[in-house]
Every structure is written in C-alpha cells, then in structure tokens.
Design an enzyme around this catalytic site. Structure first.
Site, PDB file in Angstrom:
ATOM      1  N   CYS A  68       0.820  -1.218   0.000  1.00 41.06           N
ATOM      2  CA  CYS A  68       0.000   0.000   0.000  1.00 41.06           C
ATOM      3  C   CYS A  68       0.850   1.262   0.000  1.00 41.06           C
ATOM      4  CB  CYS A  68      -0.988  -0.003   1.164  1.00 41.06           C
ATOM      5  SG  CYS A  68      -0.224  -0.251   2.767  1.00 41.06           S
ATOM      6  N   CYS A 216      28.885  32.243  12.936  1.00 38.49           N
ATOM      7  CA  CYS A 216      29.794  31.922  14.044  1.00 38.49           C
ATOM      8  C   CYS A 216      29.434  32.790  15.244  1.00 38.49           C
ATOM      9  CB  CYS A 216      31.241  32.165  13.582  1.00 38.49           C
ATOM     10  SG  CYS A 216      32.446  31.997  14.914  1.00 38.49           S
ATOM     11  N   HIS A 348      -1.538   1.353   7.481  1.00 37.58           N
ATOM     12  CA  HIS A 348      -2.000   1.247   6.103  1.00 37.58           C
ATOM     13  C   HIS A 348      -1.870   2.600   5.423  1.00 37.58           C
ATOM     14  CE1 HIS A 348      -4.245  -0.173   2.711  1.00 37.58           C
ATOM     15  NE2 HIS A 348      -5.225   0.700   2.907  1.00 37.58           N
TER      16      HIS A 348
HETATM   17 ZN   LIG Z   1      34.300  32.571  13.723  1.00 32.09          ZN
END
Ligand SMILES: [Zn+2]
Length: 402
Positions: A68, A216, A348
């Site tokens: 299915c 960062c 199902h």
């Molecule tokens: Zn950095």
C-alpha cells in the site's frame, strides 16, 4: 458493494445506497457530505464518461501484500499533471534516447501511468514494479512493517531521474570560489552547476534549492550553503491544543538552530570549530513541493508516531515568509496527500488526490477508488503532502538556466 466503475453505466439511482460510496463509509467519514453533492459529482462523472468512453485516472492499484505504501505514492504521482502528461505523450522516450543507461524503470513507470489513465478495468496490478531491486522496490519491505512511502517516493524519483537525465557526460569537477558573490548570485551559480549534472523532467518538477546560513557565535562570520532538495522533511510542532498548522511546522523547520558540541562546524574566519547558529530558508521554490511531515521519531526504527492533526491549506499556501528572497512569489495549491493510518509498528497507506481532469477529490485505497469531499482531505493521517506552484506572470526564477 457496487464498484465506482460499474456505476458509470447506470442511471442516477434513487437510493443513496447505490451511490459509489458505501453508506457506512459515508457516515463515518463525512456526516456533512450531502446526497445532492454526491449526486452532482456522480453526474459529472457520467458526463465525463459519455465524452471520453472511460473515466480517466480513477483506476485502483491492487495490493500485492503490504504494497500500500507504493500504491499510495504511485497514485499521487499519477495525479501530478505534468509528470502524467510526460508519460502519456511518451515524451520520456526522447529523453531516454539520450540516455545510455538502463531505462527499465522509466518505461515501467510510464506504462503504469498510461494504464492508470486508459484502462477500462477497475484496478490494475503494479506487479511489474516488483522486479526492481532495492532501493526502488525493497523486497524486505514486504516482510517487515518498516515500509515507508516517503522513502519509496525519494528512491523512485531518483531512479526515474537517473534514467531520463539529459546530461550524458558530466562536466569536469571544478572548484569555484563564490565567496565574493552575493548570496543570491551564489545561489544561482550553485543551481546552474547542479543543472550541468542533473537535468531532467523530474528535476524540472520536483527539485528546489535550500539555503543554510551559518553564523559563528565567536566572530560573527556568516557563510551560506546551497543544496538542492527533492522534498522537505518538516518536524511537527507540539502545542497543548494538539492541533497545529502547517505554517507552525514550517516555522519550526526554519527557526534558528544552535550547533554546539560535536556538531560545531569549522568557522572559515576563526579557522577553528565554533559554536554556530544555523537557519534554513528556501532559495528556489520547486514546481511541485513535496512536504513530508515527520510523524515517525525515527524512520528506520519507527519507535513512535505522532498523530498530531496538522491543519494544512488546500489552496493558496503562501510560503513567501520562508523564502530567502522576500520578493519571490510562492503560492501553492494542494493536489495529493499520502496518508498513513495506524501506529509506528504498522498501518496502512492510502492516497487522496485531486483529479486534474475533473477537479474533484478521490480516495485511493489500493484497488478501491471512491469520490470524496474536499472537506475530508485534512486528517491526522496526512503524511506526505504534494503541492503545485500556482502560475505567476512574473516568475523570474524558473527551472531553466539563469
Ligand atoms: Zn568565527
């Protein structure tokens, strides 16, 4: 139960019992579904039948034993208009001619799609798909409860793409430095580089581009990465009400994430592994957007399943807020849903699809196809959503080269 197809040749019955939905289903699924609406749908089908001889696209797929998941996805793809036409018009043959590799999967998929749209039988068998080795058709799926419709979809699209890829000779790998470019320029260059290798009807339709921005936390340096995507796996946000919207989930997907500990990336400026923040946005919207709702805690182990009701729009899903570029138009209409009912250990799959020719919704439950109301399409079983981009008069970022 009278079958949908057999019903085409009879006149509109007096009793709702003879309509192509059985009464028990009608009561359970839609108390508000009126008889007049059903009759009008039915009349529409009769008219269509008179015009075309055979009702198109309303053919079921037999279950070959736990298949299915495959049937559900094949019906969603069969109702993807451009992919269907690609198969019906045999356009894929042109692309196959360029292709030096084995093309059995595309031929089989096209044949199946053609049968779904031309067969006069109530249902057909997808048994020829069983000849394909994993990952396309994983026979181990048959003996385990670990079938996954989304995994199958990804493998199937990838397999089809590889056979009809217009690129027959990959260009030499060249390392290009895009660091001096703006993010948008970089995204476009990366997309063109992708198309130099991967270029097919399947890519034209399904592939988009995701942008990840890394910042960062020490020096503040920001870098961007652009990746093509075939579908988006969206986490389901949790609210005390138990009901969330699709946009809640997309906001969770695109919210800023912290990468720390072992996940720390290397900052190009610090030249060291640093704690960074990461954020996704959509750089290029695909023609067909496939959204996979992450209902299973782990798709390999499937320890738990979230049955949260995710409220998603059928029309006018506007995704501009998730776009990298604020100006880009990104409005989608839903045309198919792959549903999973049951729990993490088993269940199902069915499909709900809007027939592109009739504009009406149908429920595909293996070999059985029945009309349904659009109000029934949303349910807590919705697992993979198929959206199509609405046409835009000023689209500047198409699938062609830029
Ligand atoms: Zn950095």
């Amino acid at each position: 139960m009278p079958s949908l197809r057999q019903s085409y040749t009879v006149t509109v019955p007096e009793e709702p019992a003879a309509l192509p939905l059985d009464k028990a289903d009608l009561r359970r699924k839609s108390p508000s579904l009126s008889r007049s609406m059903l009759v009008s749908t039915f009349m529409g089908l009769i008219i269509n039948q008179a015009k075309n001889k055979s009702p198109q696209g309303l053919v079921g797929l037999r279950n070959l034993g736990n298949t299915c998941f495959m049937n559900s996805i094949l019906q969603c793809l069969s109702n993807t208009p451009e992919l269907r036409d690609y198969c019906l018009r045999n356009t894929h043959r042109t692309d196959l001619n360029n292709c030096r590799t084995n093309a059995a999967l595309m031929e089989e998929f096209a044949k199946l799609t053609q049968n779904l749209w031309t067969s006069v039988n109530e249902s057909i068998s997808p048994s020829d798909f069983r000849i394909f080795p994993p990952p396309i058709f994983n026979s181990s799926h048959l003996n385990s409860l670990n079938q996954d419709a989304q995994e199958f979809l990804r493998c199937l699209l990838d397999g089809l793409h590889n056979e009809v890829n217009r690129v027959t000779a990959c260009p030499k790998v060249s390392i290009k430095d895009f660091d001096h470019l703006s993010d948008d320029e970089k995204g476009k260059q990366m997309w063109n580089m992708y198309l130099e290798r991967e270029d097919s009807k399947v890519v034209d339709l399904f592939v988009g581009q995701l942008k990840s921005s890394l910042t960062c936390t020490v020096c503040g340096f920001r870098s961007t990465v652009f990746d093509p995507f075939w579908d988006l796996s969206i986490p389901i946000s949790q609210k005390s009400s138990g009901e969330v919207t699709l946009k809640d989930c997309l906001r969770l997907f695109t919210k800023e994430d912290v990468l720390d500990g072992d996940d720390r990336p290397t900052c190009k400026k610090c030249k060291a592994r640093r704690k960074c923040t990461k954020r996704f946005s959509i750089q290029k919207f695909p023609q067909i957007l496939v959204l996979h709702l992450k209902r299973f805690s782990d798709s390999n182990i499937r320890a738990t399943k979230l049955s949260t009701y995710v409220n998603f729009p059928l029309k006018e899903l506007d995704l501009r807020e998730f776009s990298s570029e604020s100006s880009e138009r990104a409005v989608y209409n839903l045309y198919a849903v792959s549903n999973h009912c049951g729990n993490a250990l088993g269940g199902h799959y069915t499909a709900y699809c809007r027939n592109p020719a009739l504009g009406e919704w149908y429920s595909y439950n293996d070999s059985r196809v029945s009309p349904m109301s659009s109000s029934q399409v949303r349910s807590s079983n919705a697992y993979v959503l198929f959206y199509e981009l609405t046409p835009s008069p000023h689209s500047k970022y198409q699938t062609c080269r830029l």
